[in-house]
Design a protein around this motif. Structure first.
Motif, PDB file in Angstrom:
ATOM      1  N   MET A   1       0.861  -1.181   0.000  1.00  0.00           N
ATOM      2  CA  MET A   1       0.000   0.000   0.000  1.00  0.00           C
ATOM      3  C   MET A   1       0.899   1.233   0.000  1.00  0.00           C
ATOM      4  N   ASP A   2       0.897   1.980  -1.082  1.00  0.00           N
ATOM      5  CA  ASP A   2       1.794   3.126  -1.206  1.00  0.00           C
ATOM      6  C   ASP A   2       1.424   4.262  -0.259  1.00  0.00           C
ATOM      7  N   GLN A   3       0.270   4.236   0.339  1.00  0.00           N
ATOM      8  CA  GLN A   3      -0.159   5.287   1.255  1.00  0.00           C
ATOM      9  C   GLN A   3       0.114   4.932   2.719  1.00  0.00           C
ATOM     10  N   TRP A   4       0.786   3.810   2.947  1.00  0.00           N
ATOM     11  CA  TRP A   4       1.021   3.371   4.322  1.00  0.00           C
ATOM     12  C   TRP A   4       1.822   4.403   5.115  1.00  0.00           C
ATOM     13  N   SER A   5       2.790   5.041   4.481  1.00  0.00           N
ATOM     14  CA  SER A   5       3.579   6.047   5.208  1.00  0.00           C
ATOM     15  C   SER A   5       2.693   7.214   5.648  1.00  0.00           C
ATOM     16  N   GLN A   6       1.689   7.565   4.860  1.00  0.00           N
ATOM     17  CA  GLN A   6       0.750   8.619   5.256  1.00  0.00           C
ATOM     18  C   GLN A   6      -0.103   8.170   6.439  1.00  0.00           C
ATOM     19  N   VAL A   7      -0.496   6.906   6.426  1.00  0.00           N
ATOM     20  CA  VAL A   7      -1.262   6.350   7.551  1.00  0.00           C
ATOM     21  C   VAL A   7      -0.417   6.428   8.819  1.00  0.00           C
ATOM     22  N   LEU A   8       0.843   6.013   8.710  1.00  0.00           N
ATOM     23  CA  LEU A   8       1.730   6.053   9.872  1.00  0.00           C
ATOM     24  C   LEU A   8       1.956   7.481  10.359  1.00  0.00           C
ATOM     25  N   GLN A   9       2.066   8.425   9.446  1.00  0.00           N
ATOM     26  CA  GLN A   9       2.249   9.823   9.846  1.00  0.00           C
ATOM     27  C   GLN A   9       1.054  10.321  10.656  1.00  0.00           C
ATOM     28  N   ARG A  10      -0.148   9.955  10.251  1.00  0.00           N
ATOM     29  CA  ARG A  10      -1.355  10.360  10.991  1.00  0.00           C
ATOM     30  C   ARG A  10      -1.354   9.742  12.387  1.00  0.00           C
ATOM     31  N   ILE A  11      -1.019   8.462  12.449  1.00  0.00           N
ATOM     32  CA  ILE A  11      -1.018   7.767  13.737  1.00  0.00           C
ATOM     33  C   ILE A  11       0.052   8.352  14.655  1.00  0.00           C
ATOM     34  N   GLU A  12       1.208   8.648  14.097  1.00  0.00           N
ATOM     35  CA  GLU A  12       2.322   9.171  14.887  1.00  0.00           C
ATOM     36  C   GLU A  12       1.940  10.461  15.609  1.00  0.00           C
ATOM     37  N   LYS A  13       1.077  11.259  14.999  1.00  0.00           N
ATOM     38  CA  LYS A  13       0.643  12.518  15.603  1.00  0.00           C
ATOM     39  C   LYS A  13      -0.365  12.308  16.733  1.00  0.00           C
ATOM     40  N   GLN A  14      -0.936  11.106  16.817  1.00  0.00           N
ATOM     41  CA  GLN A  14      -2.017  10.865  17.769  1.00  0.00           C
ATOM     42  C   GLN A  14      -1.613  10.059  19.001  1.00  0.00           C
ATOM     43  N   ILE A  15      -0.428   9.465  18.973  1.00  0.00           N
ATOM     44  CA  ILE A  15       0.002   8.655  20.117  1.00  0.00           C
ATOM     45  C   ILE A  15       1.387   9.113  20.566  1.00  0.00           C
ATOM     46  N   SER A  16       1.811   8.619  21.708  1.00  0.00           N
ATOM     47  CA  SER A  16       3.125   9.021  22.220  1.00  0.00           C
ATOM     48  C   SER A  16       4.232   8.505  21.301  1.00  0.00           C
ATOM     49  N   LYS A  17       5.345   9.199  21.326  1.00  0.00           N
ATOM     50  CA  LYS A  17       6.491   8.805  20.507  1.00  0.00           C
ATOM     51  C   LYS A  17       6.955   7.396  20.878  1.00  0.00           C
ATOM     52  N   ALA A  18       6.991   7.103  22.177  1.00  0.00           N
ATOM     53  CA  ALA A  18       7.436   5.780  22.629  1.00  0.00           C
ATOM     54  C   ALA A  18       6.526   4.678  22.093  1.00  0.00           C
ATOM     55  N   SER A  19       5.224   4.908  22.135  1.00  0.00           N
ATOM     56  CA  SER A  19       4.285   3.904  21.626  1.00  0.00           C
ATOM     57  C   SER A  19       4.443   3.722  20.126  1.00  0.00           C
ATOM     58  N   PHE A  20       4.584   4.830  19.405  1.00  0.00           N
ATOM     59  CA  PHE A  20       4.742   4.733  17.956  1.00  0.00           C
ATOM     60  C   PHE A  20       6.017   3.977  17.603  1.00  0.00           C
ATOM     61  N   GLU A  21       7.121   4.353  18.238  1.00  0.00           N
ATOM     62  CA  GLU A  21       8.406   3.710  17.955  1.00  0.00           C
ATOM     63  C   GLU A  21       8.362   2.216  18.285  1.00  0.00           C
ATOM     64  N   THR A  22       7.688   1.874  19.371  1.00  0.00           N
ATOM     65  CA  THR A  22       7.647   0.486  19.819  1.00  0.00           C
ATOM     66  C   THR A  22       6.742  -0.380  18.958  1.00  0.00           C
ATOM     67  N   TRP A  23       5.555   0.116  18.633  1.00  0.00           N
ATOM     68  CA  TRP A  23       4.540  -0.752  18.043  1.00  0.00           C
ATOM     69  C   TRP A  23       4.272  -0.536  16.559  1.00  0.00           C
ATOM     70  N   LEU A  24       4.472   0.643  16.032  1.00  0.00           N
ATOM     71  CA  LEU A  24       4.018   0.907  14.666  1.00  0.00           C
ATOM     72  C   LEU A  24       5.109   1.233  13.656  1.00  0.00           C
ATOM     73  N   LYS A  25       6.206   1.784  14.097  1.00  0.00           N
ATOM     74  CA  LYS A  25       7.230   2.257  13.163  1.00  0.00           C
ATOM     75  C   LYS A  25       7.720   1.156  12.219  1.00  0.00           C
ATOM     76  N   ALA A  26       7.880  -0.046  12.720  1.00  0.00           N
ATOM     77  CA  ALA A  26       8.438  -1.139  11.911  1.00  0.00           C
ATOM     78  C   ALA A  26       7.381  -1.926  11.135  1.00  0.00           C
ATOM     79  N   THR A  27       6.163  -1.414  11.067  1.00  0.00           N
ATOM     80  CA  THR A  27       5.113  -2.131  10.343  1.00  0.00           C
ATOM     81  C   THR A  27       5.110  -1.754   8.871  1.00  0.00           C
ATOM     82  N   SER A  28       4.450  -2.584   8.098  1.00  0.00           N
ATOM     83  CA  SER A  28       4.193  -2.256   6.700  1.00  0.00           C
ATOM     84  C   SER A  28       2.732  -2.573   6.434  1.00  0.00           C
ATOM     85  N   GLY A  29       2.195  -1.982   5.397  1.00  0.00           N
ATOM     86  CA  GLY A  29       0.796  -2.218   5.058  1.00  0.00           C
ATOM     87  C   GLY A  29       0.634  -2.356   3.566  1.00  0.00           C
ATOM     88  N   GLU A  30      -0.283  -3.222   3.176  1.00  0.00           N
ATOM     89  CA  GLU A  30      -0.546  -3.383   1.753  1.00  0.00           C
ATOM     90  C   GLU A  30      -2.013  -3.717   1.529  1.00  0.00           C
TER      91      GLU A  30
END
Length: 136
Positions: free
Chosen positions: A1-30
């Protein structure tokens, strides 16, 4: 999914940096052929955590970025898990008891981090209030 980085950017703004780094940063979506978004987490534990705590946020963020609603499936690299499933398949060589203990420890630590984050936010608010009252 080429828009996954945009999804992650939205999520990153809504949760703590520690939570994002721990749980979502290393994900991919398609987006699959059957119009399901598959989120790939680095391992089954992370997939389980995302399923439990972030499925709704991921789904909402995908809809905001794409303008469409998609079913979401979350998988770990050694796991198959549907967002509607309650069964986790661990690799055979993984000790289930160790998994449960580790999962509990990570959950406890995450809760402590979230509690500390709330305390920091409250202290920052109090500091801002005090600074606004300070006469220079």
């Amino acid at each position: 999914m080429d828009q996954w980085s945009q999804v992650l950017q939205r999520i990153e703004k809504q949760i703590s940096k520690a939570s994002f780094e721990t749980w979502l940063k290393a994900t991919s979506g398609e987006l699959t052929d059957d119009n399901t978004v598959v989120v790939i987490a680095p391992n089954s534990f992370a997939a389980d955590w995302l399923q439990k705590y972030y499925t709704e946020l991921i789904t909402e963020s995908i809809e905001l970025v794409t303008g469409q609603s998609y079913p979401v499936t979350i998988k770990g690299t050694n796991q198959t898990r549907s967002s509607n499933s309650s069964t986790t398949h661990l690799s055979e060589d993984y000790d289930t008891n160790q998994y449960k203990e580790l999962k509990e420890l990570v959950q406890q630590q995450s809760e402590l981090i979230q509690k500390q984050q709330r305390k920091i936010e409250e202290l920052e608010k109090r500091l801002t209030l005090l600074e606004s009252r300070r006469i220079v």
